[in-house]
Design an enzyme around this catalytic site. Structure first.
Site, PDB file in Angstrom:
ATOM      1  N   TYR A   1       0.808  -1.241   0.000  1.00  0.00           N
ATOM      2  CA  TYR A   1       0.000   0.000   0.000  1.00  0.00           C
ATOM      3  C   TYR A   1       0.836   1.284   0.000  1.00  0.00           C
ATOM      4  O   TYR A   1       2.038   1.238   0.145  1.00  0.00           O
ATOM      5  CB  TYR A   1      -1.093  -0.026   1.057  1.00  0.00           C
ATOM      6  CG  TYR A   1      -0.785  -0.134   2.532  1.00  0.00           C
ATOM      7  CD1 TYR A   1       0.461   0.094   3.076  1.00  0.00           C
ATOM      8  CD2 TYR A   1      -1.833  -0.464   3.415  1.00  0.00           C
ATOM      9  CE1 TYR A   1       0.666   0.009   4.440  1.00  0.00           C
ATOM     10  CE2 TYR A   1      -1.633  -0.558   4.777  1.00  0.00           C
ATOM     11  CZ  TYR A   1      -0.382  -0.319   5.283  1.00  0.00           C
ATOM     12  OH  TYR A   1      -0.188  -0.410   6.619  1.00  0.00           O
ATOM     13  N   GLU A   2       0.157   2.378  -0.242  1.00  0.00           N
ATOM     14  CA  GLU A   2       0.811   3.698  -0.442  1.00  0.00           C
ATOM     15  C   GLU A   2       1.819   3.670  -1.585  1.00  0.00           C
ATOM     16  O   GLU A   2       2.880   4.287  -1.504  1.00  0.00           O
ATOM     17  CB  GLU A   2       1.510   4.175   0.847  1.00  0.00           C
ATOM     18  CG  GLU A   2       0.664   4.224   2.083  1.00  0.00           C
ATOM     19  CD  GLU A   2      -0.602   5.057   1.934  1.00  0.00           C
ATOM     20  OE1 GLU A   2      -0.717   5.846   0.987  1.00  0.00           O
ATOM     21  OE2 GLU A   2      -1.492   4.896   2.785  1.00  0.00           O
ATOM     22  N   GLY A   3       1.456   2.981  -2.659  1.00  0.00           N
ATOM     23  CA  GLY A   3       2.364   2.858  -3.794  1.00  0.00           C
ATOM     24  C   GLY A   3       3.190   1.600  -3.633  1.00  0.00           C
ATOM     25  O   GLY A   3       4.098   1.561  -2.790  1.00  0.00           O
TER      26      GLY A   3
END
Lengths: 596, 596
Positions: free
Chosen positions: A440-442
């Protein structure tokens, strides 16, 4: 069966001796945090993490969150009460703006307390973590009215917040997003669409949830240039600050997932929900990146924090479990067998993890200090340098710390043998929880592309050039220190590898962008090794200074040994990365897609 | 949501073109398996794996096994029926001794069908896998009477089997075991004790379960020299072969664990259970090692098999999921975005996995063929060579294939981004299932110690010297082949690294055994890279021969490209391992245990 003890001594060593935060007492907030105040804060945080949060870690994983037919979500038993303690302790506003009720302390100190919360109970920590990111985004991009309306209650912890980016057909490629915002006569918007993977999207910990939602205003340009950011509160907020009508946003379902079961991962349905534009029209991505960059640092910290707690439990087991005899002769001849920590390969796993975790912590805190300087320094040059450092290091930290954090949690689980695989022992949960941080978050591959595709190029390469020069300067300045020599040699060697890799990138990426993409992950990992070699040299310098001053103890001896281990057993990986980088894209891209 | 297609083309390429099993038609069983018969067997196996077993993989994980108050255990819905199909298909006896009802085919072919079963449903595959190991142990060490009593029904799949080693206080260090065997007047023993982590210990798939149990006969010497092996059937067997009384062995509980939920992991209580000594008194460990070595190869195969199925599903997603544009310009301009397989870093993960899986498969099958030669060859020298090869490679295969199999399953999960973390998509189960393979049948660190502490030393180093010579010979023999040159160069280079590491070990391990232990895992991994470089060169040679004969197709082109990728992107890791090895034990062992 697991336990957690906050590594306060290591935290203070980094804050006071390595980063020397006392040097910054001219900046807002730093003067309020002399070493003894920091110690008191850390000790309070440690108690809360060990006594309140950690006992809920396994039970929370087992029970998970429950969505009820009316769309409401309850968190596992004990979470509400723990959150109340967290809120009352003022933890949420530790480094927030005093103008809106925060305590204004340095964010590098809040990083330490967040680490404790995450080590103790990562799924719990995500609730306030996301709320903090949402509040910071409103702080950076909201109107004064929006700030007055939302920040005090978000900073006090009474309300939480979320970030809503992903949709079923788009995650990384936000240009594809479909959620619509229809302008209303009163200046508000009606938001319609579906968002997925929304962490902490719905829960029972706070009385309101402030969603930040990316959507496309009707008639806006296609792609990423037509995306705007909206505040969509679960309950509308009356002018007097009291809660108004329930807004048209609801949790459609919660995902069944590998880990972080105690955090609700929601499908969020927006159905004529009232939204308020934040920042400029069609500039939503830029605003969201405020949140995203901070969130990425928070995720990097998760990798390190899970590595810490799993290390502690792996080490405790290794010191107790009796099995076999040391290769060099019995260590505990009075017992039926020696504790397994006598076995070199068990040590290898623990030392790998220790060298990683300690280096990662110092590096993380250094980045958090850069965030403080960026926001608080009165010196433009210092602010610019901090901004460059943060921009450059954020993708490296996010990707490297989450991948290694996961890997080391796996190694800590390995130390327990068969027991590591059994849920009751708690080690496998660390692995399952840590796994999400790589995604997550890229996803980590996106971080590598961000590094080589954007951060290296930005401002003509100013950020990396400044950083490389800083390393050269550090080496030159300390060249006379005998005890530091192996650390400086290691740093110089790995930095030379990175320079070679950077030159290779410069020569080969322009002709074929795939060369940059193909080598991006190895380049990022090589970059991380340089940053770690640098911070290890800085830690060694601080520890040697303590020795020279006659103030050193076992902690400082252990620090120097662990640093030597890092040089011996981690740095050799640089050559493998360099070797891979220089092979480029050819064999990687040769297969036609159909052949996969 | 996942699917599985058996890689028959790759399997046949390895069997027919690389290993050329037709050369061995003078050996028992091989003549019965010409290429077309093998093809028919693999096709049948593939159908069973894809259509019967794989659809039960996720549902089995979700439901798990259930222990009832009477101690009985039921497997997940559909498992009983699937097992009946398996049994009726004669899969259990494929390579078993025809004397006891087996089909006597080469075990290298059974390895391929076992791989299919494992890829499709690892938890299912463990039931017949353990039964096979138990049957082989009885075959190798049992009396003729014992063989007649147990083997026909075990080979037909009507009965299953288990191995019982671990106790709560001892896993690796079996010398500590406490389970007691009390001799009875009739020549049998009463077995009392508790065993833990017993895979397939109790279930509803077969009418009887034949437990092989390590225990200490009363009055036997302390430590590993006083351990004997016993046959303890769940139901005693009457002289006419019918089932008799229920024996005093029962499942006390089943473990809640990270994965392989559909396989029952039992605590087994032995309470005056009737046991029959197998093999000699106090020589139980030696007999158990027959089972263990075979089981280790089976576990190695699990690492590869899970990598295969997770690769297939990661690749399928990468070809379908549209997100972003290729760095070199749109590939699907008519679509809103390109499939993510255009992105180099996505390819990196898939190519890493592909290069691993294909190399691992060929290496595994080569080891299985060595097992055939060991048991069937009429030539003593050939048998000895096969035995040496197997002994040397078993720990390397077990450790390397399980670690990388887990790691690559993690990468395949990464390809799916957020969806990879969601249970419904099935990718996270592959990771959880694969995780156990690094632990059981001797944790990977134990394999490394087995390699450097025993296998290298055995017979004055004959095994590794023979293997190194074989590589040199291969390089010399093929030196003229232009197309093979990069493969031979890569092999020669990594082999030189291994020679250097071996010399380092020889020079440094004797003075301090901890040097051997400290470098054992890196040494094992370097060894694995040599074995993989070797098998990749052999595969490249076979593919080039097909090209020269005008018989090559896309498969062979893909094989050569994947091989080049292995040279470019995997082999550079050798230098990192070599660098680490040569640092020895100093910094690894320096910290006092209390400092951890």
């Amino acid at each position: 069966m697991t336990s957690y003890t906050a590594p306060i001594k290591d935290m203070q060593f980094i804050l006071q001796d390595v980063l020397q935060i006392s040097k910054y007492s001219n900046l807002p907030g730093f003067a309020d945090a002399p070493a003894d105040v920091v110690e008191a804060i850390l000790e309070e945080g440690a108690k809360f993490a060990s006594n309140v949060l950690h006992p809920l870690n396994r039970s929370g994983d087992k029970e998970g969150c429950t969505r009820h037919p009316d769309g409401s979500v309850t968190t596992p038993k004990g979470f509400k009460e723990a959150y109340a303690v967290f809120r009352e302790g003022g933890w949420q506003g530790l480094s927030a703006d005093p103008e809106y009720g925060g305590q204004g302390l340095p964010s590098v100190i809040a990083m330490a307390t967040s680490e404790m919360v995450t080590s103790a109970n990562m799924a719990f920590g995500m609730y306030p973590g996301l709320a903090r990111g949402a509040a910071d985004t409103i702080h950076a991009h909201g109107t004064e009215e929006q700030k007055r309306a939302y920040l005090p209650k978000m900073i006090s912890g009474e309300w939480s917040g979320t970030m809503n980016l992903t949709e079923p057909h788009c995650g990384t490629d936000l240009g594809l997003l479909k959620t619509r915002a229809t302008p209303q006569a009163d200046g508000t918007y009606k938001i319609n669409g579906t968002k997925i993977f929304i962490s902490a999207g719905e829960h029972d910990l706070t009385e309101n949830i402030i969603h930040l939602v990316l959507a496309r205003i009707e008639g806006a340009p296609e792609g990423v240039k037509g995306i705007s950011l909206f505040i969509v509160p679960k309950f509308l907020v009356n002018p007097d600050g009291s809660l108004g009508a329930r807004n048209g946003v609801s949790c459609g379902s919660i995902e069944e997932k590998m880990g972080i079961h105690a955090n609700s991962t929601c499908v969020m349905n927006y159905d004529d929900a009232t939204g308020y534009l934040i920042g400029e029209e069609n500039k939503g991505l830029r605003a969201m990146f405020t949140m995203m960059n901070e969130a990425r640092l928070g995720v990097a910290m998760q990798g390190m924090a899970i590595s810490e707690v799993s290390y502690q439990n792996g080490a405790a087991y290794a010191k107790e479990r009796l099995q076999g005899r040391a290769l060099t002769g019995p260590v505990a001849p009075d017992k039926p067998a020696d504790p397994i920590i006598v076995h070199p390969d068990v040590r290898r796993m623990l030392m790998d993890q220790r060298a990683f975790t300690e280096g990662a912590r110092a590096w993380m805190y250094k980045a958090a200090l850069a965030a403080d300087l960026l926001h608080k320094s009165g010196d433009e040059e210092e602010r610019r340098k901090a901004d460059d450092y943060l921009g450059l290091m954020t993708p490296v930290l996010k990707s490297y710390l989450t991948e290694k954090g996961y890997w080391h949690a796996t190694n800590a689980q390995q130390v327990l043998g068969g027991h590591g695989y059994i849920a009751e022992w708690g080690m496998e949960q660390f692995v399952r929880d840590a796994r999400i941080a790589m995604i997550y978050e890229g996803a980590n591959g996106i971080q590598a592309l961000d590094l080589v595709g954007r951060k290296l190029m930005k401002d003509g390469g100013r950020a990396w050039q400044t950083y490389f020069a800083e390393i050269d300067e550090f080496i030159a300045e300390n060249a006379g220190e005998e005890g530091l020599k192996p650390f400086l040699d290691g740093l110089a060697s790995v930095k030379a590898d990175l320079v070679e890799a950077t030159q290779w990138m410069a020569s080969n990426a322009m002709g074929d962008f795939n060369n940059a993409g193909a080598s991006s992950m190895d380049y990022l990992q090589l970059f991380a090794l340089v940053a770690l070699a640098h911070i290890w040299a800085e830690m060694a310098k601080a520890a040697l200074a303590k020795k020279a001053a006659g103030e050193a103890d076992d902690f400082h001896e252990a620090k120097l040994i662990t640093g030597r281990y890092f040089l011996d057993r981690v740095l050799p990986e640089a050559k493998a990365h360099l070797g891979k980088i220089k092979t480029g894209a050819k064999s990687m891209m040769a297969l036609p897609a159909a052949a996969f």
